[in-house]
Design a protein around this motif. Sequence first.
Motif, PDB file in Angstrom:
ATOM      1  N   PHE A  35       0.911  -1.346  -0.097  1.00 26.29           N
ATOM      2  CA  PHE A  35      -0.060   0.214   0.040  1.00 26.29           C
ATOM      3  C   PHE A  35       0.995   1.506   0.023  1.00 26.29           C
ATOM      4  N   GLY A  36       0.476   2.247  -0.880  1.00 28.61           N
ATOM      5  CA  GLY A  36       1.008   3.525  -0.695  1.00 28.61           C
ATOM      6  C   GLY A  36       2.000   3.681  -1.836  1.00 28.61           C
ATOM      7  N   THR A  37       2.451   2.383  -2.683  1.00 27.04           N
ATOM      8  CA  THR A  37       3.106   2.538  -3.853  1.00 27.04           C
ATOM      9  C   THR A  37       2.357   2.832  -5.009  1.00 27.04           C
ATOM     10  N   THR A  38       2.812   3.540  -6.190  1.00 28.59           N
ATOM     11  CA  THR A  38       2.192   3.705  -7.464  1.00 28.59           C
ATOM     12  C   THR A  38       2.233   2.367  -8.182  1.00 28.59           C
ATOM     13  N   VAL A  39       0.840   2.221  -8.781  1.00 28.16           N
ATOM     14  CA  VAL A  39       1.103   0.878  -9.612  1.00 28.16           C
ATOM     15  C   VAL A  39       0.536   1.257 -11.140  1.00 28.16           C
ATOM     16  N   ASN A  40       0.640   0.343 -11.947  1.00 28.42           N
ATOM     17  CA  ASN A  40      -0.209   0.629 -13.199  1.00 28.42           C
ATOM     18  C   ASN A  40      -0.834  -0.759 -13.580  1.00 28.42           C
ATOM     19  N   CYS A  48     -11.747  -0.281 -22.619  1.00 24.31           N
ATOM     20  CA  CYS A  48     -10.419  -0.488 -22.082  1.00 24.31           C
ATOM     21  C   CYS A  48      -9.647   0.583 -21.598  1.00 24.31           C
ATOM     22  N   ILE A  49      -9.229   0.570 -20.448  1.00 24.01           N
ATOM     23  CA  ILE A  49      -8.527   1.534 -19.967  1.00 24.01           C
ATOM     24  C   ILE A  49      -7.200   1.383 -19.517  1.00 24.01           C
ATOM     25  N   ASN A  50      -6.075   2.297 -19.220  1.00 21.35           N
ATOM     26  CA  ASN A  50      -4.741   1.982 -18.541  1.00 21.35           C
ATOM     27  C   ASN A  50      -4.661   3.066 -17.464  1.00 21.35           C
ATOM     28  N   VAL A  51      -4.587   2.517 -16.344  1.00 21.42           N
ATOM     29  CA  VAL A  51      -4.797   3.354 -15.186  1.00 21.42           C
ATOM     30  C   VAL A  51      -3.469   3.163 -14.489  1.00 21.42           C
ATOM     31  N   THR A  52      -3.031   4.571 -13.693  1.00 20.59           N
ATOM     32  CA  THR A  52      -1.719   4.543 -12.915  1.00 20.59           C
ATOM     33  C   THR A  52      -2.357   5.115 -11.745  1.00 20.59           C
ATOM     34  N   GLY A  53      -2.068   4.710 -10.633  1.00 16.85           N
ATOM     35  CA  GLY A  53      -2.698   5.186  -9.484  1.00 16.85           C
ATOM     36  C   GLY A  53      -2.009   4.650  -8.191  1.00 16.85           C
ATOM     37  N   LEU A  54      -2.378   5.004  -6.895  1.00 19.40           N
ATOM     38  CA  LEU A  54      -1.761   4.851  -5.667  1.00 19.40           C
ATOM     39  C   LEU A  54      -2.664   3.185  -5.123  1.00 19.40           C
ATOM     40  N   LEU A  55      -1.878   2.389  -4.868  1.00 22.51           N
ATOM     41  CA  LEU A  55      -2.509   1.230  -4.198  1.00 22.51           C
ATOM     42  C   LEU A  55      -2.667   1.555  -2.791  1.00 22.51           C
ATOM     43  N   VAL A  56      -4.046   1.397  -2.419  1.00 29.71           N
ATOM     44  CA  VAL A  56      -4.407   1.698  -1.044  1.00 29.71           C
ATOM     45  C   VAL A  56      -5.227   0.410  -0.433  1.00 29.71           C
ATOM     46  N   GLU A  57      -5.214   0.411   0.743  1.00 31.19           N
ATOM     47  CA  GLU A  57      -6.136  -0.740   1.260  1.00 31.19           C
ATOM     48  C   GLU A  57      -7.487  -0.313   1.274  1.00 31.19           C
ATOM     49  N   SER A  58      -8.266  -1.634   0.835  1.00 28.93           N
ATOM     50  CA  SER A  58      -9.579  -1.193   0.637  1.00 28.93           C
ATOM     51  C   SER A  58     -10.460  -0.901   1.810  1.00 28.93           C
ATOM     52  N   GLN A  59     -11.342   0.141   1.584  1.00 29.66           N
ATOM     53  CA  GLN A  59     -12.344   0.068   2.713  1.00 29.66           C
ATOM     54  C   GLN A  59     -13.627  -0.790   2.642  1.00 29.66           C
ATOM     55  N   GLN A  81      -4.562   8.226 -10.465  1.00 30.59           N
ATOM     56  CA  GLN A  81      -3.935   9.424 -11.003  1.00 30.59           C
ATOM     57  C   GLN A  81      -3.859   9.904 -12.477  1.00 30.59           C
ATOM     58  N   GLU A  82      -3.751   8.680 -13.225  1.00 27.18           N
ATOM     59  CA  GLU A  82      -3.656   9.063 -14.479  1.00 27.18           C
ATOM     60  C   GLU A  82      -4.707   7.957 -15.060  1.00 27.18           C
ATOM     61  N   ILE A  83      -5.505   8.251 -16.212  1.00 29.65           N
ATOM     62  CA  ILE A  83      -6.468   7.375 -17.042  1.00 29.65           C
ATOM     63  C   ILE A  83      -6.081   7.663 -18.367  1.00 29.65           C
ATOM     64  N   GLU A  84      -5.874   6.610 -19.384  1.00 26.60           N
ATOM     65  CA  GLU A  84      -5.764   6.713 -20.614  1.00 26.60           C
ATOM     66  C   GLU A  84      -6.731   5.596 -21.202  1.00 26.60           C
ATOM     67  N   ILE A  85      -7.673   6.218 -22.030  1.00 23.44           N
ATOM     68  CA  ILE A  85      -8.607   5.380 -22.587  1.00 23.44           C
ATOM     69  C   ILE A  85      -8.121   4.611 -23.917  1.00 23.44           C
ATOM     70  N   TYR A  86      -7.876   3.440 -23.804  1.00 25.69           N
ATOM     71  CA  TYR A  86      -7.521   2.735 -25.103  1.00 25.69           C
ATOM     72  C   TYR A  86      -8.379   2.510 -26.104  1.00 25.69           C
ATOM     73  N   GLY A  87      -9.642   2.067 -25.564  1.00 25.98           N
ATOM     74  CA  GLY A  87     -10.650   1.630 -26.496  1.00 25.98           C
ATOM     75  C   GLY A  87     -12.059   1.855 -26.061  1.00 25.98           C
ATOM     76  N   THR A  88     -12.950   2.455 -26.906  1.00 28.86           N
ATOM     77  CA  THR A  88     -14.268   2.743 -25.990  1.00 28.86           C
ATOM     78  C   THR A  88     -15.311   1.422 -26.574  1.00 28.86           C
ATOM     79  N   ALA A  89     -16.361   1.496 -25.926  1.00 26.24           N
ATOM     80  CA  ALA A  89     -17.350   0.193 -26.050  1.00 26.24           C
ATOM     81  C   ALA A  89     -18.797   1.019 -25.976  1.00 26.24           C
ATOM     82  N   ASP A  90     -19.253   1.632 -27.064  1.00 24.99           N
ATOM     83  CA  ASP A  90     -20.517   2.574 -27.095  1.00 24.99           C
ATOM     84  C   ASP A  90     -21.462   1.642 -26.471  1.00 24.99           C
ATOM     85  N   PRO A  91     -22.249   2.228 -25.425  1.00 23.14           N
ATOM     86  CA  PRO A  91     -23.276   1.178 -24.697  1.00 23.14           C
ATOM     87  C   PRO A  91     -24.608   1.037 -25.604  1.00 23.14           C
ATOM     88  N   ALA A  92     -24.432   1.933 -26.614  1.00 19.72           N
ATOM     89  CA  ALA A  92     -25.644   1.694 -27.574  1.00 19.72           C
ATOM     90  C   ALA A  92     -25.700   0.373 -28.153  1.00 19.72           C
TER      91      ALA A  92
END
Length: 461
Positions: A14-19, A69-80, A91-102
């Motif tokens: 916990f507390g480290t940055t992960v992808n 489909c997304i690429n997420v970088t962020g802080l790993l934390v203990e879940s509540q 912290q960062e979110i890149e969207i690789y591919g969308t999937a139109d709900p329609a």
Amino acid sequence: MKTKIVDLLQSKAFGTTVNVKGWVRTRRGNKAVNFVALNDGSTINNIQIVIDIEKFGEEYLKPITTGACINVTGLLVESQGQGQSAEIQAQEIEIYGTADPAVYPLQKKGHTLEFLREIAHLRPRTNTFGAIFRIRHHMAYAIHKFFNDKGFFYFHTPILTGSDAEGAGSMFQATTLNLNSLPKTEDGKIDYKEDFFGKMTNLTVSGQLEGELGAMALGEIYTFGPTFRAENSNTPRHLAEFWMIEPEMAFYEIKENMDLAEEFLQYLIKYALEHCKDDIDFLCNMYDKELVDRLNFVVSNKFVRLTYTEGVKILEASSKKFEYPVFWGADLQSEHERYLVEEHFKCPVILTDYPKEIKSFYMKQNNDNKTVRAMDVLFPKIGEIIGGSQREENYEKLMNRVNELDMKTETLWWYLETRKFGTAPHSGFGLGFERLILFITGMSNIRDVIPFPRTPNNAEF
Ligand code: 4AD
Ligand code: MG
């Protein structure tokens, strides 16, 4: 560097940055915070991504819908939250591919297995099929491990073959001839000399005959490969393309063959219970509440062994009305096999010594002149899961049977020669891989345990 979700959920860093990179299962939340359940296929479990809306802006987050489909970088934390150990604060979110709900067909609501078969290109993304295909992988690995640990060699037998292993059965022909203008011989037949191999060839229905050649040199071998049968049997237990595992052992008689089959199946089921727990528990909850109990039962009870003749007597004496008649000499139908297993013995059964007329030419002939040393392993919910036999190693006896059945020897000469040169008692069997996966996953249709099923009128994807 990307980390797999299966590892992150166990991590205590916990507390480290992960992808992480994966597909959105769901997104929910309020005006301030959103929660995305993300899955990357490494486990049935999702990791929760916590998104501060203000940080990214509502507009930017809009395409993050189920299936994207997304690429997420962020802080790993203990879940509540309950039932999860770790989550990620984005912290960062890149969207690789969308999937139109329609138009994206896999929405959060449950879908029928029939519908999912029509979208086999997307169904691996569901919890159900993710679980099934992970189990399939683990079973393939366990099969190699089982045999490798026992000193068996993986022997590769051909898929294109000039012989018909089972002596009957419908095969898929493989040809490069122009079907619109077939070359003919003088007497009007198709001239296979013009075909790619200079003779008629088919896709294999079994690697056994070539496997026997391996066993007669390496001692103990197994094959594991695709197998093709063009029977028009549209049942929940038949595929036109399936995978089969075929061990073949020099110096094994029928008894050792049965012992190996039993040990093998129990090993595989035990392996699945130990290594695929999350996936099996999921399938048990969703589809088949008795699944885990059934698997444990098979692992911890000896299989019942009896002859075909004894089996037929039990069936004849039962008051059950069968669709197909039972009499000595009849080929047992799945309803008969399942009666013995599920109602009579309530336990897996190995039936041996079948009438020679309903079994293949290569099976060892018993002294009664009526039966052969065949063995079928019958399982609850499945019926036949394994078929095998001791092989006829005596050249004269084998030739007698070949002649009785009027078989052509010109495509079989090499097989028959093993009985001329250093013949030995030997045995083997074939396990249908998808029937095994059916049993272990508790699914009820074989089309749901192979990624891209081939059945009559169905070769999409
Ligand atoms: O009983 P089978 O036809 O036996 C053989 O092919 C032997 N050459 C095996 C051997 O002794 N080496 O097939 C073996 C197993 C069956 O018990 C069943 O589990 C599976 O293969 N099987 C099928 N699975 C899915 N779809 C089909 N059409 C199948 N046909 C057989
Ligand atoms: Mg069989």
